[in-house]
Design an enzyme around this catalytic site. Structure first.
Site, short mmCIF file in Angstrom:
data_model
loop_
_atom_site.label_atom_id
_atom_site.label_comp_id
_atom_site.label_asym_id
_atom_site.label_seq_id
_atom_site.Cartn_x
_atom_site.Cartn_y
_atom_site.Cartn_z
N ALA A 276 0.84 -1.20 0.00
CA ALA A 276 0.00 0.00 0.00
C ALA A 276 0.88 1.25 0.00
CB ALA A 276 -0.96 0.00 1.18
N GLY A 277 1.85 1.25 -0.90
CA GLY A 277 2.87 2.29 -0.94
C GLY A 277 2.48 3.56 -1.65
N ASP A 299 -0.46 -1.18 -4.44
CA ASP A 299 -1.59 -0.38 -3.98
C ASP A 299 -2.79 -0.69 -4.89
OD1 ASP A 299 -3.22 1.74 -2.75
OD2 ASP A 299 -1.32 2.51 -2.04
N ASP A 330 -5.28 -6.03 -3.70
CA ASP A 330 -6.24 -5.87 -2.61
C ASP A 330 -5.52 -6.28 -1.35
OD1 ASP A 330 -8.21 -6.05 -0.69
OD2 ASP A 330 -9.45 -7.49 -1.78
N MET A 331 -5.30 -5.32 -0.44
CA MET A 331 -4.54 -5.61 0.78
C MET A 331 -5.10 -6.75 1.60
SD MET A 331 -3.23 -2.21 2.72
CE MET A 331 -4.89 -1.56 2.86
N ARG A 348 4.12 1.58 5.68
CA ARG A 348 4.35 2.94 6.17
C ARG A 348 3.02 3.69 6.21
NH1 ARG A 348 4.86 8.02 4.10
NH2 ARG A 348 6.21 9.48 5.23
N HIS A 352 -2.50 2.34 10.61
CA HIS A 352 -3.32 3.30 11.37
C HIS A 352 -4.65 3.61 10.67
CE1 HIS A 352 -1.76 7.35 9.46
NE2 HIS A 352 -2.11 6.46 8.55
#
Length: 470
Positions: A276-277, A299, A330-331, A348, A352
């Site tokens: 997901a960079g 991503d 898809d993460m 990174r 969150h």
């Protein structure tokens, strides 16, 4: 024994002396608030001793104000910050910063700003005066305003004509600072009004689902935040987010990620996967510093379209030689198959965004794709309690925070407030959260990882957590 007020003022004075000495030793001037902003002029703030002294000044100054000011004044100040945010949002969206730039150091009269913006001159003056009173913009003479170091961050550097022709691309090709501010204000003001309603909702108030958050009530949607941004009509928000993510990496010295992990320990031709960079701004730093590493930037497919433009503008050879690959994913699905097990996964500012339920899924998929020697690097803000650290937290390598002089808060108080603000923003966005080290350790363990070390590079603002497979 000196009073609390005297102790705090002494800490401020000593820290200022420390900054002056460090700047003199480096032959640098600490920038004035009235000077134009540029990344090059921030050199003094990259000196480690200066950064430490700034933290002391900020926490001591905030505590000094809270101690000296009548409690009712402090409480009213807190409640009035809503108006400051609303005014900043209006000024930013109306492109006032770009108009004010045209006046240079002498500034522009509100009548000239009104003529170019189409807004009411008197009201523009009142908005800008509130901001100038809070050190954003400068009122150089009655009703005449110019930029200062803070307000200049709102300026995209583009002409008003360009912005009118392409409002959706307002932030494209910029530093990203204005995009960060704009996105924060847009979301915060929309969500703040329904926060209490959401907290009291029997379902949403306890949900870990990303589409049952404060933002869902604010925008009247059942979609997750990132899916919502991809809807027709949200093109400007979507593109602003990509630029803001790139801009967030500019908020700190560019080599801080390199100090958060020993990249030199990775094997030649080793594989780094930036999960997901986004556009790949962090991977770009790694690719330039370690040209013998292979990198995959992952991503959503829509993001990869913009990422290709980013890499072709910044390091086309890496893309053309296939040393850097852009992969739409898809993460929450299994990692794509690769010929060799990754040597390093990087997350990174990703976890969150998600509640523990979904963060666990991301980490578990990475664990399933990991080899025996794979490591995981998490770069995130780490929440600190406003009290002394627990013994369990201190036991983690690198976790113990430097002791602060009395009477300062152990978590650096106001100097660390941004992490707390981000925690609330993540909760409102899609039930995400910032986490303490122990929360990370427990979350990692639940997904088959062991937290081994945390590094806190000076100036980073992030903890760099290294984990290994259990």
């Amino acid at each position: 024994m000196p009073s609390i007020l005297k102790q705090l003022s002494n800490l401020i004075a000593a820290s200022v002396d420390q900054i002056d000495a460090a700047c003199e030793a480096q032959g640098l001037q600490f920038p004035s608030l009235d000077e134009p902003f540029s990344p090059e002029s921030e050199g003094a703030r990259h000196i480690p001793d200066v950064l430490k002294a700034i933290d002391i000044i900020v926490v001591a100054a905030n505590q000094l104000i809270a101690t000296a000011q009548p409690p009712i004044s402090s409480a009213i100040d807190f409640s009035n910050r809503l108006f400051t945010a609303a005014v900043l949002h209006a000024v930013n969206e109306a492109n006032i910063a770009e108009i004010v730039r045209e006046g240079g150091p002498k500034g522009l009269h509100v009548s000239e700003i009104a003529n170019k913006s189409g807004l009411d001159a008197d009201r523009i003056g009142r908005l800008l005066r509130l901001l100038a009173t809070n050190y954003v913009f400068k009122e150089v003479s009655p009703d005449v305003f110019s930029h200062n170091r803070i307000s200049a961050l709102l300026d995209t550097g583009k002409s008003l004509e360009t912005l009118k022709k392409d409002p959706i691309g307002k932030h494209d090709g910029t530093t990203g600072f204005s995009a960060i501010i704009g996105g924060t204000l847009d979301q915060g003001l929309a969500c703040g009004g329904v926060l209490l309603e959401t907290l009291q909702d029997p379902k949403f108030g306890h949900s870990q689902e990303p589409n049952e958050a404060v933002s869902n009530k604010a925008y009247n949607t059942t979609l997750q935040a990132f899916e919502f941004l991809e809807l027709p009509g949200n093109e400007a928000r979507f593109r602003r987010l990509g630029v803001a993510m790139d801009g967030s990496s500019r908020m700190h010295p560019p080599d801080t990620l390199l100090k958060g992990f020993s990249f030199a320990t990775l094997p030649e031709n080793g594989l780094v996967v930036d999960v997901a960079g986004g556009l790949g701004s962090v991977s770009l730093v790694i690719a330039k510093a370690y040209p013998k590493l292979n990198i995959i930037v992952e991503d959503r497919p829509q993001v990869m379209i913009e990422a290709e433009k980013f890499w072709m503008s910044n390091l086309p050879k890496a893309l053309n030689t296939n040393r850097v690959r852009l992969v739409g994913i898809d993460m929450f699905a299994a990692q794509p198959e690769v010929s060799n097990k990754p040597d390093l996964f990087i997350l990174r500012q990703i976890l969150h965004d998600w509640s523990d339920l979904y963060a666990h899924k991301i980490l578990k998929h990475l664990r399933d794709a990991a080899g025996l020697n794979t490591r995981l690097l998490i770069a995130e803000s780490v929440l600190s309690y406003a009290c002394e650290q627990s013994s369990d937290e201190v036991a983690i390598k690198g976790a113990k925070l430097p002791a602060l002089p009395a009477p300062l808060l152990p978590n650096v108080g106001g100097a660390n407030a941004l992490t707390c603000f981000k925690d609330i923003a993540m909760m409102m966005l899609q039930n995400g959260q910032e986490r303490t080290l122990l929360q990370y350790a427990n979350l990692l363990k639940s997904a088959g990882w062991e937290l081994k070390e945390v590094r806190r590079p000076v100036g980073s603002g992030h903890g760099h957590l290294t984990a290994v497979p259990i």
